[in-house]
Design a protein around this motif. Structure first.
Motif, PDB file in Angstrom:
ATOM      1  N   LYS A  27      39.498  35.740  34.399  1.00  0.00           N
ATOM      2  CA  LYS A  27      38.237  36.398  33.383  1.00  0.00           C
ATOM      3  C   LYS A  27      38.815  36.393  32.088  1.00  0.00           C
ATOM      4  O   LYS A  27      39.828  37.210  31.814  1.00  0.00           O
ATOM      5  CB  LYS A  27      38.011  37.680  34.134  1.00  0.00           C
ATOM      6  CG  LYS A  27      36.891  38.530  33.236  1.00  0.00           C
ATOM      7  CD  LYS A  27      36.196  39.378  33.923  1.00  0.00           C
ATOM      8  CE  LYS A  27      35.144  40.275  33.169  1.00  0.00           C
ATOM      9  NZ  LYS A  27      34.265  39.529  32.372  1.00  0.00           N
ATOM     10  N   VAL A  28      38.062  35.993  31.139  1.00  0.00           N
ATOM     11  CA  VAL A  28      38.477  36.052  29.520  1.00  0.00           C
ATOM     12  C   VAL A  28      37.316  36.981  28.805  1.00  0.00           C
ATOM     13  O   VAL A  28      36.168  36.423  29.154  1.00  0.00           O
ATOM     14  CB  VAL A  28      38.653  34.642  29.057  1.00  0.00           C
ATOM     15  CG1 VAL A  28      38.950  34.871  27.819  1.00  0.00           C
ATOM     16  CG2 VAL A  28      39.510  33.899  29.854  1.00  0.00           C
ATOM     17  N   PRO A  29      37.946  37.970  28.330  1.00  0.00           N
ATOM     18  CA  PRO A  29      36.884  38.670  27.517  1.00  0.00           C
ATOM     19  C   PRO A  29      36.137  37.951  26.587  1.00  0.00           C
ATOM     20  O   PRO A  29      36.615  37.211  25.823  1.00  0.00           O
ATOM     21  CB  PRO A  29      37.517  39.912  26.933  1.00  0.00           C
ATOM     22  CG  PRO A  29      38.992  39.777  27.454  1.00  0.00           C
ATOM     23  CD  PRO A  29      39.327  38.519  28.157  1.00  0.00           C
ATOM     24  N   MET A 100      49.056  43.481  25.941  1.00  0.00           N
ATOM     25  CA  MET A 100      47.740  43.701  25.763  1.00  0.00           C
ATOM     26  C   MET A 100      46.959  42.672  26.368  1.00  0.00           C
ATOM     27  O   MET A 100      45.780  42.813  26.969  1.00  0.00           O
ATOM     28  CB  MET A 100      47.512  43.853  24.395  1.00  0.00           C
ATOM     29  CG  MET A 100      48.067  45.246  23.582  1.00  0.00           C
ATOM     30  SD  MET A 100      47.522  45.654  22.171  1.00  0.00           S
ATOM     31  CE  MET A 100      47.641  44.208  21.167  1.00  0.00           C
ATOM     32  N   LEU A 101      47.690  41.429  26.122  1.00  0.00           N
ATOM     33  CA  LEU A 101      46.938  40.163  26.487  1.00  0.00           C
ATOM     34  C   LEU A 101      46.852  40.146  28.267  1.00  0.00           C
ATOM     35  O   LEU A 101      45.925  39.890  28.741  1.00  0.00           O
ATOM     36  CB  LEU A 101      47.743  38.797  26.302  1.00  0.00           C
ATOM     37  CG  LEU A 101      46.892  37.606  26.360  1.00  0.00           C
ATOM     38  CD1 LEU A 101      45.703  37.377  25.698  1.00  0.00           C
ATOM     39  CD2 LEU A 101      47.821  36.637  26.047  1.00  0.00           C
ATOM     40  N   LYS A 103      46.507  42.670  30.141  1.00  0.00           N
ATOM     41  CA  LYS A 103      45.687  43.737  30.664  1.00  0.00           C
ATOM     42  C   LYS A 103      44.219  43.264  30.300  1.00  0.00           C
ATOM     43  O   LYS A 103      43.285  43.671  31.088  1.00  0.00           O
ATOM     44  CB  LYS A 103      45.782  45.118  29.802  1.00  0.00           C
ATOM     45  CG  LYS A 103      47.156  45.732  30.258  1.00  0.00           C
ATOM     46  CD  LYS A 103      47.283  47.074  29.425  1.00  0.00           C
ATOM     47  CE  LYS A 103      48.838  47.479  29.998  1.00  0.00           C
ATOM     48  NZ  LYS A 103      48.863  49.050  28.947  1.00  0.00           N
ATOM     49  N   THR A 104      43.848  42.287  29.554  1.00  0.00           N
ATOM     50  CA  THR A 104      42.765  41.849  29.237  1.00  0.00           C
ATOM     51  C   THR A 104      42.257  40.646  30.013  1.00  0.00           C
ATOM     52  O   THR A 104      41.113  40.445  30.143  1.00  0.00           O
ATOM     53  CB  THR A 104      42.350  41.450  27.775  1.00  0.00           C
ATOM     54  OG1 THR A 104      43.182  40.497  27.276  1.00  0.00           O
ATOM     55  CG2 THR A 104      42.539  42.584  26.888  1.00  0.00           C
ATOM     56  N   LEU A 105      43.260  39.760  30.267  1.00  0.00           N
ATOM     57  CA  LEU A 105      42.964  38.516  31.162  1.00  0.00           C
ATOM     58  C   LEU A 105      42.964  38.799  32.656  1.00  0.00           C
ATOM     59  O   LEU A 105      44.255  39.521  32.925  1.00  0.00           O
ATOM     60  CB  LEU A 105      43.947  37.418  30.976  1.00  0.00           C
ATOM     61  CG  LEU A 105      43.724  37.050  29.150  1.00  0.00           C
ATOM     62  CD1 LEU A 105      44.759  35.925  29.210  1.00  0.00           C
ATOM     63  CD2 LEU A 105      42.256  36.418  29.064  1.00  0.00           C
ATOM     64  N   HIS A 106      42.221  38.579  33.559  1.00  0.00           N
ATOM     65  CA  HIS A 106      42.605  38.948  35.098  1.00  0.00           C
ATOM     66  C   HIS A 106      42.238  37.554  35.752  1.00  0.00           C
ATOM     67  O   HIS A 106      41.336  36.838  35.551  1.00  0.00           O
ATOM     68  CB  HIS A 106      41.679  40.045  35.336  1.00  0.00           C
ATOM     69  CG  HIS A 106      41.460  41.218  34.477  1.00  0.00           C
ATOM     70  ND1 HIS A 106      42.548  42.042  34.670  1.00  0.00           N
ATOM     71  CD2 HIS A 106      40.680  41.653  33.512  1.00  0.00           C
ATOM     72  CE1 HIS A 106      42.351  42.924  33.628  1.00  0.00           C
ATOM     73  NE2 HIS A 106      41.262  42.982  33.132  1.00  0.00           N
TER      74      HIS A 106
END
Length: 132
Positions: A27-29, A100-101, A103-106
């Motif tokens: 999942k990419v914001p 930070m990256l 935490k944003t990519l799942h």
């Protein structure tokens, strides 16, 4: 002597092929969910290359080669998962930015479906005891 359960072999190959095209892997914001092709094109191409070898071994009835190809698919899948995981966590080489990256990519549920297909392919071949 090895015995190939054809239904499980075809089911596993189908699950791996469909999951790598349809299921979300990351999942990419702002961009949404990415499948394996959008995640990395080379991972996708090598995965489908191994799958095509498995299909070829299936149709020419080389069960020993199919078994080795199934183990190759398992090893490649683990390597691909670890590669994507470490790429997410160490993309820039800077601890703050990588944190930070990460935490944003799942990672998404597509990996689970992918590995289920790999294990179905792997367990479709079994050894038969020969009676003397």
């Amino acid at each position: 002597m090895y015995l190939l359960n054809k239904i499980y072999a075809l089911l596993g190959i189908t699950i791996v092929a469909v999951s790598s095209v349809v299921c979300p892997f990351i999942k990419v914001p702002l961009m949404g969910n990415w499948n394996l092709y959008q995640t990395d094109v080379m991972l996708f191409c090598i995965t489908f290359g191994i799958l095509s070898l498995l299909v070829m071994f299936f149709f020419i009835r080389k069960i020993q080669l199919f078994r080795m190809g199934a183990y190759l698919l398992l090893a490649w899948s683990i390597l691909a998962f670890l590669g994507v995981y470490f790429k997410i966590n160490n993309y820039f080489g800077l601890k703050l930015v990588d944190g930070m990256l990460a935490k944003t990519l799942h990672l998404k549920w597509g990996w689970l479906v992918f590995f289920i297909g790999v294990f179905v392919v792997l367990f479709s071949v079994r050894k038969v005891k020969e009676i003397q």
